[in-house]
Scaffold this motif. Structure first.
Motif, PDB file in Angstrom:
ATOM      1  N   VAL A   1       2.699 -11.231   6.059  1.00  0.00           N
ATOM      2  CA  VAL A   1       3.257  -9.970   5.591  1.00  0.00           C
ATOM      3  C   VAL A   1       4.018  -9.173   6.581  1.00  0.00           C
ATOM      4  CG1 VAL A   1       2.750  -7.549   5.095  1.00  0.00           C
ATOM      5  CG2 VAL A   1       1.559  -9.462   3.786  1.00  0.00           C
ATOM      6  N   THR A   2       3.239  -9.237   8.103  1.00  0.00           N
ATOM      7  CA  THR A   2       4.203  -8.569   9.280  1.00  0.00           C
ATOM      8  C   THR A   2       5.423  -9.198   9.433  1.00  0.00           C
ATOM      9  OG1 THR A   2       1.930  -8.106  10.291  1.00  0.00           O
ATOM     10  CG2 THR A   2       3.744  -8.166  11.688  1.00  0.00           C
ATOM     11  N   HIS A   3       5.599 -10.395   9.505  1.00  0.00           N
ATOM     12  CA  HIS A   3       6.542 -11.153   9.859  1.00  0.00           C
ATOM     13  C   HIS A   3       7.775 -11.160   8.736  1.00  0.00           C
ATOM     14  CE1 HIS A   3       9.432 -15.055  10.501  1.00  0.00           C
ATOM     15  NE2 HIS A   3       9.512 -14.095  11.585  1.00  0.00           N
TER      16      HIS A   3
ATOM     17  N   CYS B   1       6.127  -7.329   0.544  1.00  0.00           N
ATOM     18  CA  CYS B   1       5.231  -7.206   1.942  1.00  0.00           C
ATOM     19  C   CYS B   1       4.986  -5.719   2.203  1.00  0.00           C
ATOM     20  CB  CYS B   1       5.897  -8.029   2.789  1.00  0.00           C
ATOM     21  SG  CYS B   1       5.861  -9.842   2.477  1.00  0.00           S
ATOM     22  N   GLU B   2       5.929  -4.932   2.195  1.00  0.00           N
ATOM     23  CA  GLU B   2       6.018  -3.508   2.539  1.00  0.00           C
ATOM     24  C   GLU B   2       4.753  -2.880   1.683  1.00  0.00           C
ATOM     25  OE1 GLU B   2      10.527  -2.781   4.157  1.00  0.00           O
ATOM     26  OE2 GLU B   2      10.076  -2.148   1.968  1.00  0.00           O
ATOM     27  N   HIS B   3       4.788  -3.279   0.367  1.00  0.00           N
ATOM     28  CA  HIS B   3       3.817  -2.577  -0.581  1.00  0.00           C
ATOM     29  C   HIS B   3       2.232  -3.175  -0.002  1.00  0.00           C
ATOM     30  CE1 HIS B   3       2.362  -1.011  -4.188  1.00  0.00           C
ATOM     31  NE2 HIS B   3       1.376  -2.195  -4.339  1.00  0.00           N
ATOM     32  N   LEU B   4       2.253  -4.553   0.190  1.00  0.00           N
ATOM     33  CA  LEU B   4       0.983  -5.058   0.671  1.00  0.00           C
ATOM     34  C   LEU B   4       0.613  -4.171   2.034  1.00  0.00           C
ATOM     35  CD1 LEU B   4       1.509  -8.740  -0.226  1.00  0.00           C
ATOM     36  CD2 LEU B   4       0.154  -6.977  -1.409  1.00  0.00           C
TER      37      LEU B   4
ATOM     38  N   TYR C   1      -2.699  -2.491   1.071  1.00  0.00           N
ATOM     39  CA  TYR C   1      -3.559  -3.493   1.369  1.00  0.00           C
ATOM     40  C   TYR C   1      -3.784  -4.119   2.728  1.00  0.00           C
ATOM     41  CZ  TYR C   1      -3.140  -2.899  -3.782  1.00  0.00           C
ATOM     42  OH  TYR C   1      -3.269  -2.567  -4.887  1.00  0.00           O
ATOM     43  N   GLY C   2      -3.503  -3.364   3.696  1.00  0.00           N
ATOM     44  CA  GLY C   2      -3.679  -3.756   5.177  1.00  0.00           C
ATOM     45  C   GLY C   2      -3.101  -5.003   5.283  1.00  0.00           C
ATOM     46  N   GLY C   3      -1.869  -5.454   4.558  1.00  0.00           N
ATOM     47  CA  GLY C   3      -1.387  -6.739   4.601  1.00  0.00           C
ATOM     48  C   GLY C   3      -2.239  -8.006   3.999  1.00  0.00           C
ATOM     49  N   ASP C   4      -3.154  -7.684   3.184  1.00  0.00           N
ATOM     50  CA  ASP C   4      -3.923  -8.961   2.844  1.00  0.00           C
ATOM     51  C   ASP C   4      -3.798  -8.899   1.242  1.00  0.00           C
ATOM     52  OD1 ASP C   4      -5.655 -10.533   1.763  1.00  0.00           O
ATOM     53  OD2 ASP C   4      -7.628  -9.513   2.684  1.00  0.00           O
TER      54      ASP C   4
ATOM     55  N   ARG D   1       0.621  -4.789 -11.443  1.00  0.00           N
ATOM     56  CA  ARG D   1       1.827  -4.176 -12.064  1.00  0.00           C
ATOM     57  C   ARG D   1       2.400  -3.210 -11.284  1.00  0.00           C
ATOM     58  NH1 ARG D   1       0.869  -1.622 -17.855  1.00  0.00           N
ATOM     59  NH2 ARG D   1       3.240  -1.556 -17.769  1.00  0.00           N
ATOM     60  N   GLU D   2       1.802  -2.769 -10.325  1.00  0.00           N
ATOM     61  CA  GLU D   2       2.363  -1.874  -9.057  1.00  0.00           C
ATOM     62  C   GLU D   2       3.233  -2.608  -8.192  1.00  0.00           C
ATOM     63  OE1 GLU D   2      -0.777   0.300  -7.448  1.00  0.00           O
ATOM     64  OE2 GLU D   2      -0.874   1.730  -9.055  1.00  0.00           O
ATOM     65  N   LEU D   3       2.971  -4.301  -8.055  1.00  0.00           N
ATOM     66  CA  LEU D   3       3.623  -4.857  -7.071  1.00  0.00           C
ATOM     67  C   LEU D   3       5.142  -5.077  -7.500  1.00  0.00           C
ATOM     68  CD1 LEU D   3       1.277  -7.861  -6.785  1.00  0.00           C
ATOM     69  CD2 LEU D   3       1.377  -5.876  -5.516  1.00  0.00           C
ATOM     70  N   PRO D   4       6.142  -4.804  -6.389  1.00  0.00           N
ATOM     71  CA  PRO D   4       7.466  -4.921  -6.740  1.00  0.00           C
ATOM     72  C   PRO D   4       7.614  -6.353  -7.103  1.00  0.00           C
ATOM     73  CG  PRO D   4       7.133  -4.147  -4.321  1.00  0.00           C
ATOM     74  CD  PRO D   4       5.735  -4.461  -4.994  1.00  0.00           C
ATOM     75  N   GLY D   5       8.512  -6.344  -8.550  1.00  0.00           N
ATOM     76  CA  GLY D   5       8.883  -7.528  -9.053  1.00  0.00           C
ATOM     77  C   GLY D   5       7.894  -7.954 -10.043  1.00  0.00           C
ATOM     78  N   PHE D   6       6.856  -7.451 -10.278  1.00  0.00           N
ATOM     79  CA  PHE D   6       5.987  -7.604 -11.400  1.00  0.00           C
ATOM     80  C   PHE D   6       5.739  -6.699 -12.476  1.00  0.00           C
ATOM     81  CE2 PHE D   6       4.297 -10.448  -7.866  1.00  0.00           C
ATOM     82  CZ  PHE D   6       3.232 -11.099  -8.214  1.00  0.00           C
ATOM     83  N   ASP D   7       6.177  -7.048 -13.705  1.00  0.00           N
ATOM     84  CA  ASP D   7       6.107  -6.367 -14.829  1.00  0.00           C
ATOM     85  C   ASP D   7       4.643  -6.596 -15.485  1.00  0.00           C
ATOM     86  OD1 ASP D   7       6.286  -8.733 -16.078  1.00  0.00           O
ATOM     87  OD2 ASP D   7       8.423  -8.217 -16.843  1.00  0.00           O
ATOM     88  N   ARG D   8       4.299  -5.818 -16.465  1.00  0.00           N
ATOM     89  CA  ARG D   8       3.154  -6.370 -17.309  1.00  0.00           C
ATOM     90  C   ARG D   8       2.874  -7.668 -17.692  1.00  0.00           C
ATOM     91  NH1 ARG D   8      -0.727  -3.270 -19.834  1.00  0.00           N
ATOM     92  NH2 ARG D   8      -1.961  -4.272 -21.373  1.00  0.00           N
ATOM     93  N   GLN D   9       4.035  -8.491 -18.057  1.00  0.00           N
ATOM     94  CA  GLN D   9       3.644  -9.752 -18.416  1.00  0.00           C
ATOM     95  C   GLN D   9       3.444 -10.628 -17.233  1.00  0.00           C
ATOM     96  OE1 GLN D   9       7.026 -12.225 -19.346  1.00  0.00           O
ATOM     97  NE2 GLN D   9       6.210 -12.944 -21.384  1.00  0.00           N
TER      98      GLN D   9
END
Length: 213
Positions: free
Chosen positions: A63-65, A99-102, A106-109, A127-135
């Protein structure tokens, strides 16, 4: 890994070594799911994290990289032939946002996203993750439950129809090349306008008319 109760097996990339890495690398698995849509073959989507690491000159994505690497370099890595997705710039940006969201939440994990005993909490986080809809969130929850043994309370109900056993609706139901073919046929019926290259193993198309997933 403490978050995985047992490994059934992954057959998403249809490459034994890559699938083992996906099972052991939550970030790679999330990125593969992010890239998986009707415009891109499932095998390529889940092979992409390994190819991306190779193109960035690292053994394993972090995530950092991915938060710090120059955006031009990241986009170029996506766009290098064979492209990692028909829309390399868009998907490179979404991987950065993921990765910014994680990092923030979530501390990058990535595994911490599903480290909760209640499936509805896990689904909400997905569902909150970028690029993830409900499906996509439900399919990923079903993938965790069916293939990796991550089964928070109520996971099948939260995953909806994708949590049903003995079906071939999504990547959660791929256990070998035969089941991959059955899922592929289902997706073709569901999206009849999708072109053949979207599910082929040949060279990636230059880019269809619109994005999905």
């Amino acid at each position: 890994m403490a978050h995985i109760l047992f490994i059934v097996a992954l057959h998403l990339a249809q490459d034994e070594e890559v699938d083992r890495r996906l099972a052991d690398d939550p970030l790679a698995l999330l990125i593969g799911m992010l890239l998986h849509d009707d415009q891109h073959p499932v095998e390529r989507a889940f092979m992409a994290p390994v190819r991306l690491a190779e193109r960035l000159g690292v053994e394993r994505l972090t995530v950092t990289h991915l938060c710090e690497v120059d955006m031009g370099l990241l986009t170029a890595a996506f766009a290098k032939v064979p492209v990692l997705h028909p829309f390399p710039a868009v998907k490179a940006q979404r991987v950065r946002r993921l990765c910014e969201h994680l990092t923030r939440g979530y501390g990058g994990d990535g595994a911490r996203v599903w480290a909760d005993p209640l499936a509805w909490v896990v689904l909400a986080r997905l569902r909150e993750l970028p690029g993830f809809d409900r499906q996509k969130a439900q399919i990923f929850l079903a993938l965790l439950g069916k293939r990796l043994g991550v089964r928070p309370q109520g996971w099948q109900a939260a995953a909806g129809r994708y949590g049903t056993e003995d079906v071939f609706l999504s990547v959660a139901d791929i256990s070998d090349d035969v089941s991959l073919g059955r899922v592929r046929q289902y997706r073709k019926r569901l999206v009849p306008e999708a072109s053949e290259p979207a599910w082929s193993t040949g060279p990636a198309a230059a880019g269809p008319a619109q994005t999905a997933g």
